[in-house]
Design a protein around this motif. Sequence first.
Motif, PDB file in Angstrom:
ATOM      1  N   UNK A  10     109.853  37.408  -9.115  1.00 28.55           N
ATOM      2  CA  UNK A  10     109.589  36.153  -9.830  1.00 28.55           C
ATOM      3  C   UNK A  10     108.652  36.396 -10.873  1.00 28.55           C
ATOM      4  N   UNK A  11     107.442  37.042 -10.650  1.00 20.38           N
ATOM      5  CA  UNK A  11     106.516  37.220 -11.719  1.00 20.38           C
ATOM      6  C   UNK A  11     107.118  38.162 -12.856  1.00 20.38           C
ATOM      7  N   UNK A  12     108.063  38.908 -12.538  1.00 18.75           N
ATOM      8  CA  UNK A  12     108.643  39.499 -13.745  1.00 18.75           C
ATOM      9  C   UNK A  12     109.452  38.834 -14.566  1.00 18.75           C
ATOM     10  N   UNK A  13     110.312  37.780 -13.904  1.00 19.45           N
ATOM     11  CA  UNK A  13     111.201  36.925 -14.497  1.00 19.45           C
ATOM     12  C   UNK A  13     110.412  35.762 -15.452  1.00 19.45           C
ATOM     13  N   UNK A  14     109.066  35.580 -14.795  1.00 23.62           N
ATOM     14  CA  UNK A  14     108.144  34.558 -15.447  1.00 23.62           C
ATOM     15  C   UNK A  14     107.359  35.196 -16.629  1.00 23.62           C
ATOM     16  N   UNK A  15     107.754  36.494 -16.929  1.00 24.97           N
ATOM     17  CA  UNK A  15     106.999  37.387 -17.937  1.00 24.97           C
ATOM     18  C   UNK A  15     105.668  37.418 -17.805  1.00 24.97           C
ATOM     19  N   UNK A  16     105.137  37.359 -16.383  1.00 25.13           N
ATOM     20  CA  UNK A  16     103.785  37.630 -16.015  1.00 25.13           C
ATOM     21  C   UNK A  16     103.350  38.807 -15.632  1.00 25.13           C
ATOM     22  N   UNK A  24     113.505  28.935   1.846  1.00 23.29           N
ATOM     23  CA  UNK A  24     114.475  28.686   2.852  1.00 23.29           C
ATOM     24  C   UNK A  24     115.857  28.217   2.315  1.00 23.29           C
ATOM     25  N   UNK A  25     115.966  27.750   1.093  1.00 24.12           N
ATOM     26  CA  UNK A  25     117.065  27.185   0.367  1.00 24.12           C
ATOM     27  C   UNK A  25     117.002  27.397  -1.114  1.00 24.12           C
ATOM     28  N   UNK A  26     118.040  26.859  -1.652  1.00 18.95           N
ATOM     29  CA  UNK A  26     117.857  26.963  -3.386  1.00 18.95           C
ATOM     30  C   UNK A  26     117.181  26.059  -3.892  1.00 18.95           C
ATOM     31  N   UNK A  27     116.963  24.838  -3.336  1.00 20.72           N
ATOM     32  CA  UNK A  27     116.079  23.799  -4.124  1.00 20.72           C
ATOM     33  C   UNK A  27     114.566  24.312  -3.720  1.00 20.72           C
ATOM     34  N   UNK A  28     114.455  24.988  -2.555  1.00 21.30           N
ATOM     35  CA  UNK A  28     112.987  25.332  -2.241  1.00 21.30           C
ATOM     36  C   UNK A  28     112.462  26.618  -3.258  1.00 21.30           C
ATOM     37  N   UNK A  29     113.536  27.298  -3.455  1.00 23.42           N
ATOM     38  CA  UNK A  29     113.247  28.433  -4.205  1.00 23.42           C
ATOM     39  C   UNK A  29     113.129  27.937  -5.665  1.00 23.42           C
ATOM     40  N   UNK A  30     113.860  27.064  -6.279  1.00 22.46           N
ATOM     41  CA  UNK A  30     113.446  26.571  -7.535  1.00 22.46           C
ATOM     42  C   UNK A  30     112.297  26.078  -7.782  1.00 22.46           C
ATOM     43  N   UNK A  31     111.770  25.242  -6.697  1.00 25.81           N
ATOM     44  CA  UNK A  31     110.504  24.608  -6.632  1.00 25.81           C
ATOM     45  C   UNK A  31     109.156  25.524  -6.636  1.00 25.81           C
ATOM     46  N   UNK A  32     109.585  26.619  -5.667  1.00 29.02           N
ATOM     47  CA  UNK A  32     108.609  27.726  -5.599  1.00 29.02           C
ATOM     48  C   UNK A  32     108.175  28.469  -7.103  1.00 29.02           C
ATOM     49  N   UNK A  33     109.425  28.553  -7.596  1.00 31.48           N
ATOM     50  CA  UNK A  33     109.598  29.440  -9.084  1.00 31.48           C
ATOM     51  C   UNK A  33     108.923  28.420 -10.065  1.00 31.48           C
ATOM     52  N   UNK A  34     108.970  27.188  -9.869  1.00 30.37           N
ATOM     53  CA  UNK A  34     108.380  26.102 -10.896  1.00 30.37           C
ATOM     54  C   UNK A  34     106.800  26.164 -10.793  1.00 30.37           C
ATOM     55  N   UNK A  50     115.072  28.166 -14.530  1.00 34.17           N
ATOM     56  CA  UNK A  50     115.760  27.057 -13.683  1.00 34.17           C
ATOM     57  C   UNK A  50     116.764  26.345 -14.231  1.00 34.17           C
ATOM     58  N   UNK A  51     116.437  26.026 -15.527  1.00 36.60           N
ATOM     59  CA  UNK A  51     117.739  25.252 -16.230  1.00 36.60           C
ATOM     60  C   UNK A  51     118.831  26.212 -16.403  1.00 36.60           C
ATOM     61  N   UNK A  52     118.589  27.735 -16.469  1.00 39.99           N
ATOM     62  CA  UNK A  52     119.549  28.346 -16.938  1.00 39.99           C
ATOM     63  C   UNK A  52     120.562  28.656 -15.512  1.00 39.99           C
ATOM     64  N   UNK A  53     119.744  28.763 -14.560  1.00 46.26           N
ATOM     65  CA  UNK A  53     120.510  29.396 -13.034  1.00 46.26           C
ATOM     66  C   UNK A  53     121.268  27.865 -13.121  1.00 46.26           C
ATOM     67  N   UNK A  54     120.716  26.606 -12.963  1.00 44.97           N
ATOM     68  CA  UNK A  54     121.482  25.487 -12.735  1.00 44.97           C
ATOM     69  C   UNK A  54     122.872  25.466 -13.741  1.00 44.97           C
ATOM     70  N   UNK A  55     122.592  25.915 -15.043  1.00 49.42           N
ATOM     71  CA  UNK A  55     123.808  25.769 -15.911  1.00 49.42           C
ATOM     72  C   UNK A  55     124.896  26.812 -15.323  1.00 49.42           C
ATOM     73  N   UNK A  56     124.418  27.993 -14.859  1.00 47.34           N
ATOM     74  CA  UNK A  56     125.435  28.929 -14.277  1.00 47.34           C
ATOM     75  C   UNK A  56     126.176  28.276 -12.917  1.00 47.34           C
ATOM     76  N   UNK A 108     106.587  26.286 -18.856  1.00 44.15           N
ATOM     77  CA  UNK A 108     107.911  26.543 -19.617  1.00 44.15           C
ATOM     78  C   UNK A 108     108.893  27.210 -19.262  1.00 44.15           C
ATOM     79  N   UNK A 109     108.388  28.573 -19.115  1.00 41.95           N
ATOM     80  CA  UNK A 109     109.294  29.742 -18.739  1.00 41.95           C
ATOM     81  C   UNK A 109     109.942  29.395 -17.614  1.00 41.95           C
ATOM     82  N   UNK A 110     109.178  29.031 -16.469  1.00 44.31           N
ATOM     83  CA  UNK A 110     109.850  28.481 -15.149  1.00 44.31           C
ATOM     84  C   UNK A 110     110.878  27.857 -15.303  1.00 44.31           C
ATOM     85  N   UNK A 111     110.627  26.539 -16.016  1.00 42.50           N
ATOM     86  CA  UNK A 111     111.752  25.527 -16.456  1.00 42.50           C
ATOM     87  C   UNK A 111     112.874  26.217 -17.299  1.00 42.50           C
ATOM     88  N   UNK A 112     112.542  27.076 -18.182  1.00 42.57           N
ATOM     89  CA  UNK A 112     113.854  27.600 -18.698  1.00 42.57           C
ATOM     90  C   UNK A 112     114.769  28.446 -17.687  1.00 42.57           C
TER      91      UNK A 112
END
Length: 341
Positions: A65-71, A153-163, A179-185, A173-177
Motif C-alpha cells: 500500500x505504501x508503494x501504491x500511495x507513492x510513499x 478482514x474485508x474489502x470495506x476495512x481494506x479501503x478504510x485502512x488505505x485511507x 479507492x475511487x479507481x478500484x470502486x469504479x472497476x 488525496x492519493x488514497x482517495x484516488x
Amino acid sequence: MQKTLYHCIFSLLIFTLLFSSCQSDQRKKSDTTYPIIALDALGDTIRLTKPAERVVSLVPAALDALYMLHADSAIVGVPNRSYTDPNVFPYLSKLDPRIKARLIASPTLSESGMSMETIIKLNPDLVIIQSNQTDAIQMLKELGIPVFGITSQNFGQLNQEVLNLGILLGKETRAKELIAFTDRKIQVLKERNKNIRNKKTIYYAWSGGRIYSTTGRKGLINDCFEMAGLENACPYEIDAPNISPETLISWNPDILLLWNTDESVLYQQKELSSLTALKEKKVFNLSPPFLYDPHTLKIVLASIAIHHYSYPTAAAATLNAEQLEILSALYGEEKAKLILQ
C-alpha cells in the motif's frame, strides 16, 4: 438550609461548565498540536504532528500500500519476506531499487517475530503491524512510537485502512484516488455480473498445498468471489475453516481455485477424482501471487482474473489489457510495465 442547597447546586453547575470548557480547550489544543489524526483496525487513535517520514511496515500488504500511495521515500523498514519470498522479492525489486540492493532494514525475524532493538535504531515515526500482535503494539506505544494496527478482514476495512494510512503519510488525496479507481472497476464488474443467470460455485484452497483449508463466507477471498460473480462453495459463515475430503466432494464446486500451489497436487488426490471440476479441468491458479494479492487493492485484479476464467464469454476485454490498466492506476504506468516484464 434551602439557600445553602441552592448555593451548592449553583457551585456544582459552575464547576461542571468550567470542567467541560477545560476539556474542550484541551481537545482543541491537542488537535492543534497533533493535526494528523487517524484510526487503526483496533479503533485506536494515532496522532502525528506532521506526516510520517520514517515508516517501518511489518505487514507485506501494508508495504504494498505504501508503494501504491507513492510513499516510497518514507519506507525505512520492511518485512523479512520482502527478501526471502521468491513470489515477492522479484516484484518489490522492480518497485524499489533499494529492495533489489537489500538496503532497507528488516526488523522481522519471522512472520510473527521482530527485533525491537532494530526498530528503535531505525527511529520510526510510524510502525505498521498486524493488529493481533497486541504485546508488541503495547511495547512500541510504551516506547513512544506511534503504531498503526492493520487487519483488512474485508474489502470495506481494506479501503478504510488505505485511507487512514494515506492520512498519516500526508497522502490522503492519493488514497482517495486509489479507492475511487478500484470502486469504479468493481462497479464495471457488477454490471457484467448482471448478465449471469446461473452463478458458478468456486472452492478456494490455501497456499502451500493446503487443499482442505478453505475460505468461508467472511473475509477478503469471499469478497473477491462476490465481485467476480461467483458463489463460494463453502457455506460456513467463518473466515478459514478446515474440511474433510468428503465435505469437498459433497459440495462438488464448478471451479477449484489455487493460491501458490501446483495444480498437480489436486490431480494427485485420488479421493477427489469424482469432482466435476477435476474431470473438466476447471482448476485455476492465481499466479503470480503478487499480482493478485487480495489483501491489497489488487483484489480488484484478482476478481477480474477469476471472472475472466469463470465466464470467458462474458469477458469485455483481455486480461492482459486490464492488468496493465489496473497496475498503472495503482503503481504508475512506468512501474506497472516493469512489474509485467
